[in-house]
Enzyme design. Structure first.
Site, PDB file in Angstrom:
ATOM      1  N   SER A  76      -1.574  -4.338  -9.956  1.00 47.97           N
ATOM      2  CA  SER A  76      -1.214  -5.033 -11.202  1.00 47.97           C
ATOM      3  C   SER A  76      -1.544  -6.532 -11.241  1.00 47.97           C
ATOM      4  O   SER A  76      -2.103  -6.995 -12.237  1.00 47.97           O
ATOM      5  CB  SER A  76       0.274  -4.842 -11.491  1.00 47.97           C
ATOM      6  OG  SER A  76       0.491  -3.518 -11.895  1.00 47.97           O
ATOM      7  N   CYS A 104       0.938  -7.895  -2.337  1.00 45.28           N
ATOM      8  CA  CYS A 104       1.737  -7.807  -1.109  1.00 45.28           C
ATOM      9  C   CYS A 104       1.684  -9.068  -0.268  1.00 45.28           C
ATOM     10  O   CYS A 104       0.589  -9.572   0.028  1.00 45.28           O
ATOM     11  CB  CYS A 104       1.201  -6.681  -0.232  1.00 45.28           C
ATOM     12  SG  CYS A 104       0.918  -5.163  -1.116  1.00 45.28           S
ATOM     13  N   ASN A 139       5.369  -5.012   3.144  1.00 43.43           N
ATOM     14  CA  ASN A 139       5.579  -5.445   1.757  1.00 43.43           C
ATOM     15  C   ASN A 139       6.756  -4.654   1.154  1.00 43.43           C
ATOM     16  O   ASN A 139       7.302  -3.770   1.818  1.00 43.43           O
ATOM     17  CB  ASN A 139       4.277  -5.234   0.976  1.00 43.43           C
ATOM     18  CG  ASN A 139       3.998  -3.757   0.772  1.00 43.43           C
ATOM     19  OD1 ASN A 139       4.386  -2.929   1.587  1.00 43.43           O
ATOM     20  ND2 ASN A 139       3.352  -3.423  -0.308  1.00 43.43           N
ATOM     21  N   PRO A 140       7.130  -4.918  -0.112  1.00 39.39           N
ATOM     22  CA  PRO A 140       8.358  -4.301  -0.659  1.00 39.39           C
ATOM     23  C   PRO A 140       8.406  -2.780  -0.670  1.00 39.39           C
ATOM     24  O   PRO A 140       9.473  -2.201  -0.486  1.00 39.39           O
ATOM     25  CB  PRO A 140       8.415  -4.838  -2.085  1.00 39.39           C
ATOM     26  CG  PRO A 140       7.733  -6.147  -2.014  1.00 39.39           C
ATOM     27  CD  PRO A 140       6.621  -5.969  -1.015  1.00 39.39           C
ATOM     28  N   CYS A 141       7.313  -2.130  -0.924  1.00 42.29           N
ATOM     29  CA  CYS A 141       7.425  -0.643  -0.986  1.00 42.29           C
ATOM     30  C   CYS A 141       7.047   0.030   0.320  1.00 42.29           C
ATOM     31  O   CYS A 141       6.999   1.266   0.406  1.00 42.29           O
ATOM     32  CB  CYS A 141       6.611  -0.131  -2.163  1.00 42.29           C
ATOM     33  SG  CYS A 141       7.153  -0.872  -3.708  1.00 42.29           S
ATOM     34  N   GLY A 142       6.739  -0.743   1.357  1.00 42.39           N
ATOM     35  CA  GLY A 142       6.608  -0.198   2.708  1.00 42.39           C
ATOM     36  C   GLY A 142       5.219   0.227   3.131  1.00 42.39           C
ATOM     37  O   GLY A 142       5.013   0.610   4.281  1.00 42.39           O
ATOM     38  N   GLU A 143       4.244   0.158   2.204  1.00 42.88           N
ATOM     39  CA  GLU A 143       2.929   0.710   2.548  1.00 42.88           C
ATOM     40  C   GLU A 143       2.003  -0.284   3.244  1.00 42.88           C
ATOM     41  O   GLU A 143       0.930   0.115   3.707  1.00 42.88           O
ATOM     42  CB  GLU A 143       2.239   1.267   1.292  1.00 42.88           C
ATOM     43  CG  GLU A 143       1.746   0.248   0.277  1.00 42.88           C
ATOM     44  CD  GLU A 143       2.831  -0.214  -0.695  1.00 42.88           C
ATOM     45  OE1 GLU A 143       4.017   0.019  -0.415  1.00 42.88           O
ATOM     46  OE2 GLU A 143       2.487  -0.826  -1.718  1.00 42.88           O
ATOM     47  N   PRO A 189       2.388   2.977  -4.060  1.00 37.67           N
ATOM     48  CA  PRO A 189       3.129   3.868  -4.968  1.00 37.67           C
ATOM     49  C   PRO A 189       2.440   4.057  -6.319  1.00 37.67           C
ATOM     50  O   PRO A 189       2.653   5.066  -6.976  1.00 37.67           O
ATOM     51  CB  PRO A 189       4.468   3.157  -5.159  1.00 37.67           C
ATOM     52  CG  PRO A 189       4.423   1.873  -4.428  1.00 37.67           C
ATOM     53  CD  PRO A 189       3.128   1.765  -3.701  1.00 37.67           C
ATOM     54  N   THR A 190       1.642   3.103  -6.750  1.00 37.49           N
ATOM     55  CA  THR A 190       0.963   3.108  -8.058  1.00 37.49           C
ATOM     56  C   THR A 190       1.919   3.329  -9.224  1.00 37.49           C
ATOM     57  O   THR A 190       1.607   4.061 -10.172  1.00 37.49           O
ATOM     58  CB  THR A 190      -0.192   4.161  -8.135  1.00 37.49           C
ATOM     59  OG1 THR A 190       0.351   5.490  -8.152  1.00 37.49           O
ATOM     60  CG2 THR A 190      -1.160   4.040  -6.975  1.00 37.49           C
ATOM     61  N   GLY A 191       3.089   2.659  -9.141  1.00 37.51           N
ATOM     62  CA  GLY A 191       4.119   2.799 -10.175  1.00 37.51           C
ATOM     63  C   GLY A 191       3.582   2.547 -11.573  1.00 37.51           C
ATOM     64  O   GLY A 191       3.767   3.364 -12.485  1.00 37.51           O
ATOM     65  N   THR A 192       2.902   1.424 -11.760  1.00 31.26           N
ATOM     66  CA  THR A 192       2.357   1.119 -13.086  1.00 31.26           C
ATOM     67  C   THR A 192       0.945   1.678 -13.252  1.00 31.26           C
ATOM     68  O   THR A 192       0.601   2.187 -14.317  1.00 31.26           O
ATOM     69  CB  THR A 192       2.316  -0.404 -13.335  1.00 31.26           C
ATOM     70  OG1 THR A 192       3.508  -0.970 -12.833  1.00 31.26           O
ATOM     71  CG2 THR A 192       2.178  -0.712 -14.796  1.00 31.26           C
TER      72      THR A 192
END
Ligand code: CDP
Length: 571
Positions: free
Chosen positions: A72, A88, A269-273, A419-422
């Site tokens: 993003s 990240c 980073n925040p989501c762990g990846e 995660p590719t949330g957006t």
């Protein structure tokens, strides 16, 4: 290009350029042109004007065709004054008041630009330890985490997105028990994901039901012992009741550190990846696998040739991002350019499986995962080698394990599964490597009208199979699965499995299959049904460890909702 209304709404709200009055200055095509031009410009000193234009066109086509999307911040900020393009970051926290608050300031600058930050709080002295300069006592890591949390809350990222943080504490820190339970009350520390940094020594002690040493980080001496199984059980209990903490296998992260001379991984980073060294940043991007399919003699199969072409362009793109990026701090600029890490991953994996008629929870899916990700990793590295021939290896190459292997790459890492949330909403596909969440769901729109939305692949199959009706889609939406819906042929019930039809073991096995061929880490949530037991959670943690995952996060259906209800009752 076929963007859904939802995708266009997200883009208009947060991604497209606007003037001071909030009027749009570009449309979606304009955004992709802006990003393509800015990212291609990194090649200006290497190629002719015509070649530069060709690169720009390639980048534009690949994004507007939704074959690849960068993270993003790149979509939002490339070619605009802010110019911060990474998702990240990891920042160090040293054990001094000056340093702690300096890091809070730096994190605020990163959040403002749309990036997320990970921190290890492990170097901070424990709660109650002496503070020499004042004669007082230290407040400890958890209390400082709350200050970071409040700062994050106050910086709403310039109207784009709220800052995300990862907080890590080593399992051998004296305050570990407080840390494990620090999100018990959900009202606190809402801007953090938390993970316990697990060591090999700890896992061994769990297995043997032994004690392990607790170390004071300030004096670096053992100050006590804890029973590993008891600590493990509390982690399991909290994850069962609340989805947090997750766990990361710190020693395993460090075994994959290609530049140990530059430092140790303490956080992701925040989501762990994305494990990163202190002050490193990384930009990510994802290939849309749902499009990587071709028909041979009327049989759908994976289009490896097309994947190869997209990987090549995507790695070139992500490597360019490093150079056109405007970093929030000089230390980050220097560190990031010294290793040139990038993270190419995938989205739409579950959509691909559905089109191939392969159930997510099958050995065939695991084999294909390894084949697809193995191919992406191989092609990504090959492209990085080609880039190195043209533009040079990463500056710390001489200090890396690549030097010992004699592989001259431009990037210390090339693959990460985000995660590719957006991004998955923009591309209209299943997120990352997650299974489908629902096949059909009811959306409440204006005036309380109910709208049925059905997964496009399932809808097509239902129309072809002549069992598509609004009523049936409503039933499926309420039920949350097509398992046992007699109108639907049994083989389709197997292929179109949703997250809760899939046992936790298959979630972990899929994560492990992708991890095997990913340089960095894999973002995945292992979904459990509301009825899952603490033992099920412990099994997931152990299986993740045994199968080579770098960490794991679970979520038990409804656990956070019931938590909120509980709080309501108490009050
Ligand atoms: O899809 P998108 O590019 O927006 O992000 P993602 O793949 O869901 O998340 C990738 C990374 O972006 C996360 O691990 C975080 O580092 C960062 N992120 C963030 O800082 N703030 C958010 N609200 C979401 C993601």
């Amino acid at each position: 290009m076929s963007l859904s209304d939802n995708a266009i709404k997200v883009l208009e709200k947060r991604y497209l350029s606007k003037d001071e009055n909030g009027q749009l200055l570009e449309d979606v095509n304009g955004m992709f042109h802006r990003v393509a031009k800015a990212v291609a410009s990194a090649d200006a000193s290497y190629v002719s004007a015509a070649e530069l234009q060709a690169f720009e066109n390639e980048f534009y086509e690949m994004m507007s065709g939704l074959e690849f999307l960068p993270n993003s911040p790149t979509l939002m900020n490339a070619g605009r004054p802010l110019g911060q393009l990474s998702a990240c970051f990891v920042l160090p926290i040293e054990d001094t008041m000056e340093d702690i608050f300096e890091t809070i300031k730096n994190a605020a600058m990163i959040h403002k630009s749309g990036g997320g930050t990970g921190f290890s709080f492990s170097r901070l002295r424990p709660k109650g330890a002496a503070v020499n300069s004042t004669g007082g006592v230290a407040s400890g890591p958890i209390s400082f985490m709350k200050v970071f949390n409040a700062a994050t809350e106050a910086v709403k990222q310039g109207g784009t997105r709220r800052g995300a943080n990862m907080g890590i504490l080593r399992v051998d820190h004296p305050d570990i028990m407080d840390f494990i339970t620090c999100k018990k009350d959900n009202a606190d520390i809402t801007n953090f994901n938390i993970s316990v940094g697990i060591t090999e020594e700890f896992m061994k002690a769990v297995e043997e039901n032994k004690e392990y040493a607790i170390i004071d980080p300030h004096y670096k001496t053992a100050v006590g012992k804890l029973n590993a199984r008891e600590v493990f059980d509390v982690i399991v209990d909290m994850a069962w009741s609340n989805g947090e903490p997750g766990i990361i296998f710190l020693d395993r992260l460090n075994q994959a550190n290609v530049t140990p001379a530059l430092g140790e991984f303490e956080s992701t980073n925040p989501c762990g990846e994305q494990p990163l060294l202190p002050y490193e940043a990384c930009n990510l991007g994802s290939i849309n696998l749902s499009l990587m399919i071709k028909n041979t003699e009327n049989q759908p199969e994976v289009d490896f040739e097309r994947i190869g072409t997209v990987v090549k362009k995507a790695i070139h793109f992500l490597d360019n991002v490093i150079d056109v990026n405007k970093y929030p701090l000089p230390e980050i600029d220097q560190m990031t350019k010294s290793t040139r890490k990038i993270g190419l991953g995938v989205m739409g994996w579950a959509d691909l499986l559905c089109q191939l008629n392969i159930p997510y929870n099958s050995q065939q899916a695991l084999e294909l995962a390894k084949q697809v990700m193995g191919f992406i990793q191989e092609q990504a590295r090959k492209t990085s080698i080609e880039l190195a021939e043209r533009k040079g290896v990463f500056p710390q190459f001489e200090n890396s394990s690549y030097q010992q292997q004699g592989i001259r790459v431009r990037n210390a890492t090339t693959t990460t599964i985000a995660p590719t949330g957006t991004l998955s909403i923009l591309a209209g596909v299943s997120s990352g490597i997650e299974p489908l969440f629902a096949l059909s769901y009811i959306r409440n729109v204006m005036d309380n009208d109910e709208l049925i939305e059905t997964n496009p692949f399932f809808k097509q199959v239902a129309i072809n199979g002549q069992f598509y009706t609004d009523t049936l889609m409503r039933i499926i939406a309420k039920k949350g699965t097509i398992k046992g819906v007699t109108e639907i042929p049994e083989y389709l019930q197997d292929v179109f499995v949703t997250a809760h039809d899939i046992s936790p073991e298959w979630h972990v096995k899929m994560q492990a299959a992708f991890q095997k061929y990913t340089d960095n880490a894999v973002s995945k949530t292992v979904n459990l049904s509301s009825k899952a037991t603490r033992e099920d959670v412990a099994d997931v943690f152990n299986l993740a460890y045994e199968t080579g995952c770098k960490g794991v996060t679970i979520y038990r259906d409804g656990s956070r909702d019931s938590q909120v209800l509980n709080i309501g009752k108490v009050n």
